[in-house]
Scaffold this motif. Structure first.
Motif, PDB file in Angstrom:
ATOM      1  N   TYR A   1      53.614  32.378  39.227  1.00  9.48           N
ATOM      2  CA  TYR A   1      53.671  33.601  39.707  1.00  9.48           C
ATOM      3  C   TYR A   1      52.362  34.403  39.094  1.00  9.48           C
ATOM      4  O   TYR A   1      51.647  34.899  40.133  1.00  9.48           O
ATOM      5  N   ASP A   2      52.112  34.057  37.975  1.00 14.94           N
ATOM      6  CA  ASP A   2      50.898  34.664  37.117  1.00 14.94           C
ATOM      7  C   ASP A   2      49.648  33.910  37.893  1.00 14.94           C
ATOM      8  O   ASP A   2      48.647  34.691  38.347  1.00 14.94           O
ATOM      9  N   THR A   3      49.758  32.716  38.270  1.00 11.11           N
ATOM     10  CA  THR A   3      48.477  31.974  38.725  1.00 11.11           C
ATOM     11  C   THR A   3      48.515  32.547  40.222  1.00 11.11           C
ATOM     12  O   THR A   3      47.352  32.578  40.643  1.00 11.11           O
ATOM     13  N   ALA A   4      49.322  32.595  40.968  1.00 12.47           N
ATOM     14  CA  ALA A   4      49.373  33.214  42.381  1.00 12.47           C
ATOM     15  C   ALA A   4      48.505  34.675  42.465  1.00 12.47           C
ATOM     16  O   ALA A   4      47.805  34.825  43.092  1.00 12.47           O
ATOM     17  N   ILE A   5      49.248  35.529  41.150  1.00 20.36           N
ATOM     18  CA  ILE A   5      48.388  36.626  41.378  1.00 20.36           C
ATOM     19  C   ILE A   5      46.967  36.628  40.992  1.00 20.36           C
ATOM     20  O   ILE A   5      46.126  37.478  41.581  1.00 20.36           O
ATOM     21  N   ILE A   6      46.746  35.941  40.101  1.00 21.60           N
ATOM     22  CA  ILE A   6      45.280  35.773  39.657  1.00 21.60           C
ATOM     23  C   ILE A   6      44.606  35.194  41.006  1.00 21.60           C
ATOM     24  O   ILE A   6      43.057  35.758  41.193  1.00 21.60           O
ATOM     25  N   GLU A   7      44.920  34.280  41.405  1.00 22.90           N
ATOM     26  CA  GLU A   7      44.300  33.748  42.886  1.00 22.90           C
ATOM     27  C   GLU A   7      44.028  34.610  43.794  1.00 22.90           C
ATOM     28  O   GLU A   7      42.946  34.962  44.505  1.00 22.90           O
ATOM     29  N   THR A   8      45.027  35.445  44.097  1.00 22.10           N
ATOM     30  CA  THR A   8      44.911  36.667  45.222  1.00 22.10           C
ATOM     31  C   THR A   8      43.937  37.514  44.582  1.00 22.10           C
ATOM     32  O   THR A   8      43.008  38.049  45.274  1.00 22.10           O
ATOM     33  N   ALA A   9      44.002  37.890  43.338  1.00 11.52           N
ATOM     34  CA  ALA A   9      42.902  39.020  43.088  1.00 11.52           C
ATOM     35  C   ALA A   9      41.410  38.309  42.841  1.00 11.52           C
ATOM     36  O   ALA A   9      40.786  39.033  43.516  1.00 11.52           O
ATOM     37  N   GLU A  10      41.392  37.170  42.777  1.00 15.83           N
ATOM     38  CA  GLU A  10      39.799  36.365  42.765  1.00 15.83           C
ATOM     39  C   GLU A  10      39.563  36.458  44.321  1.00 15.83           C
ATOM     40  O   GLU A  10      38.367  36.855  44.480  1.00 15.83           O
ATOM     41  N   GLU A  11      40.427  36.305  45.306  1.00 18.73           N
ATOM     42  CA  GLU A  11      40.224  35.932  46.648  1.00 18.73           C
ATOM     43  C   GLU A  11      39.588  37.496  47.069  1.00 18.73           C
ATOM     44  O   GLU A  11      38.713  37.634  47.711  1.00 18.73           O
ATOM     45  N   PHE A  12      40.408  38.643  46.610  1.00 24.75           N
ATOM     46  CA  PHE A  12      40.086  39.879  47.182  1.00 24.75           C
ATOM     47  C   PHE A  12      38.615  40.409  46.227  1.00 24.75           C
ATOM     48  O   PHE A  12      37.990  40.994  47.211  1.00 24.75           O
ATOM     49  N   LEU A  13      38.466  39.934  45.167  1.00 27.44           N
ATOM     50  CA  LEU A  13      36.999  40.457  44.575  1.00 27.44           C
ATOM     51  C   LEU A  13      35.931  39.660  45.384  1.00 27.44           C
ATOM     52  O   LEU A  13      34.934  40.229  45.599  1.00 27.44           O
ATOM     53  N   ARG A  14      36.112  38.490  45.734  1.00 28.03           N
ATOM     54  CA  ARG A  14      35.255  37.535  46.353  1.00 28.03           C
ATOM     55  C   ARG A  14      34.994  38.466  47.859  1.00 28.03           C
ATOM     56  O   ARG A  14      33.723  38.622  48.253  1.00 28.03           O
ATOM     57  N   SER A  15      35.983  38.566  48.537  1.00 30.33           N
ATOM     58  CA  SER A  15      35.719  39.213  49.927  1.00 30.33           C
ATOM     59  C   SER A  15      35.271  40.675  49.886  1.00 30.33           C
ATOM     60  O   SER A  15      34.377  40.966  50.760  1.00 30.33           O
ATOM     61  N   SER A  16      35.427  41.269  48.883  1.00 33.57           N
ATOM     62  CA  SER A  16      34.917  42.671  48.586  1.00 33.57           C
ATOM     63  C   SER A  16      33.436  42.733  48.027  1.00 33.57           C
ATOM     64  O   SER A  16      32.639  43.240  48.723  1.00 33.57           O
ATOM     65  N   HIS A  17      33.107  41.562  47.490  1.00 31.05           N
ATOM     66  CA  HIS A  17      31.797  41.375  47.089  1.00 31.05           C
ATOM     67  C   HIS A  17      30.947  41.114  48.359  1.00 31.05           C
ATOM     68  O   HIS A  17      29.824  41.312  48.466  1.00 31.05           O
ATOM     69  N   GLU A  18      31.742  40.415  49.239  1.00 30.79           N
ATOM     70  CA  GLU A  18      30.843  39.780  50.399  1.00 30.79           C
ATOM     71  C   GLU A  18      30.599  41.020  51.426  1.00 30.79           C
ATOM     72  O   GLU A  18      29.679  41.301  52.110  1.00 30.79           O
ATOM     73  N   ARG A  19      31.519  42.127  51.356  1.00 26.52           N
ATOM     74  CA  ARG A  19      31.363  43.316  52.099  1.00 26.52           C
ATOM     75  C   ARG A  19      30.427  44.263  51.484  1.00 26.52           C
ATOM     76  O   ARG A  19      29.851  45.027  52.392  1.00 26.52           O
ATOM     77  N   LEU A  20      30.327  44.311  50.165  1.00 25.47           N
ATOM     78  CA  LEU A  20      29.376  45.128  49.485  1.00 25.47           C
ATOM     79  C   LEU A  20      27.786  44.655  50.098  1.00 25.47           C
ATOM     80  O   LEU A  20      26.813  45.675  49.964  1.00 25.47           O
ATOM     81  N   LYS A  21      27.648  43.595  50.278  1.00 26.32           N
ATOM     82  CA  LYS A  21      26.170  43.130  50.937  1.00 26.32           C
ATOM     83  C   LYS A  21      25.687  43.796  51.937  1.00 26.32           C
ATOM     84  O   LYS A  21      24.583  43.788  52.300  1.00 26.32           O
ATOM     85  N   THR A  22      26.707  44.348  52.723  1.00 20.52           N
ATOM     86  CA  THR A  22      26.381  45.039  53.915  1.00 20.52           C
ATOM     87  C   THR A  22      26.263  46.538  54.051  1.00 20.52           C
ATOM     88  O   THR A  22      25.918  47.097  54.987  1.00 20.52           O
ATOM     89  N   ARG A  23      26.513  47.043  52.871  1.00 21.34           N
ATOM     90  CA  ARG A  23      26.399  48.403  52.703  1.00 21.34           C
ATOM     91  C   ARG A  23      25.632  48.964  51.757  1.00 21.34           C
ATOM     92  O   ARG A  23      25.759  48.542  50.556  1.00 21.34           O
ATOM     93  N   CYS A  24      24.531  49.667  51.914  1.00 18.32           N
ATOM     94  CA  CYS A  24      23.703  50.182  50.998  1.00 18.32           C
ATOM     95  C   CYS A  24      24.524  51.093  49.915  1.00 18.32           C
ATOM     96  O   CYS A  24      25.118  51.883  50.182  1.00 18.32           O
ATOM     97  N   ALA A  25      24.477  50.718  48.661  1.00 18.66           N
ATOM     98  CA  ALA A  25      25.191  51.436  47.522  1.00 18.66           C
ATOM     99  C   ALA A  25      24.418  52.914  47.218  1.00 18.66           C
ATOM    100  O   ALA A  25      25.130  53.708  46.923  1.00 18.66           O
ATOM    101  N   GLY A  26      23.234  53.108  47.767  1.00 20.33           N
ATOM    102  CA  GLY A  26      22.549  54.487  47.536  1.00 20.33           C
ATOM    103  C   GLY A  26      22.815  55.302  48.623  1.00 20.33           C
ATOM    104  O   GLY A  26      23.240  56.427  48.577  1.00 20.33           O
ATOM    105  N   CYS A  27      22.772  54.885  49.954  1.00 20.50           N
ATOM    106  CA  CYS A  27      22.889  55.953  51.141  1.00 20.50           C
ATOM    107  C   CYS A  27      24.151  55.703  52.005  1.00 20.50           C
ATOM    108  O   CYS A  27      24.317  56.437  53.091  1.00 20.50           O
ATOM    109  N   GLU A  28      24.877  54.445  51.683  1.00 21.33           N
ATOM    110  CA  GLU A  28      26.019  53.899  52.550  1.00 21.33           C
ATOM    111  C   GLU A  28      25.561  53.329  53.885  1.00 21.33           C
ATOM    112  O   GLU A  28      26.503  53.409  54.716  1.00 21.33           O
ATOM    113  N   HIS A  29      24.088  53.216  54.239  1.00 25.11           N
ATOM    114  CA  HIS A  29      23.806  52.850  55.315  1.00 25.11           C
ATOM    115  C   HIS A  29      24.354  51.209  55.672  1.00 25.11           C
ATOM    116  O   HIS A  29      24.612  50.532  54.543  1.00 25.11           O
TER     117      HIS A  29
END
Length: 80
Positions: A4-32
């Protein structure tokens, strides 16, 4: 650690990876949004992306310098 712990960690890591990929397309300064991504990024945490040096500087002064250390720790987990 159990299955169960392993599954939660794997899910969290995948979420962080996909979030990081989305961040690459949005300017952190002006949100363009640019689907091709941005040329500039924070050299420390490598998680904040910017359409210009002006946005990068503005975001740093607005508080990214405080958040950057915490983000750096998360990114290290993603990159492993």
């Amino acid at each position: 650690m159990n299955e169960y712990d392993t599954a939660i960690i794997e899910t969290a890591e995948e979420f962080l990876r996909s979030s990081h990929e989305r961040l690459k397309t949005r300017c952190a300064g002006c949100e363009h949004i640019d689907e091709d991504g941005f040329e500039f990024k924070c050299s420390r945490c490598k998680s904040a992306f910017y359409c210009s040096k002006v946005c990068q500087k503005r975001h740093w002064k607005a508080g990214h310098k405080v958040d950057c250390y915490d983000i750096t720790s998360i990114v290290q987990v993603i990159d492993e």
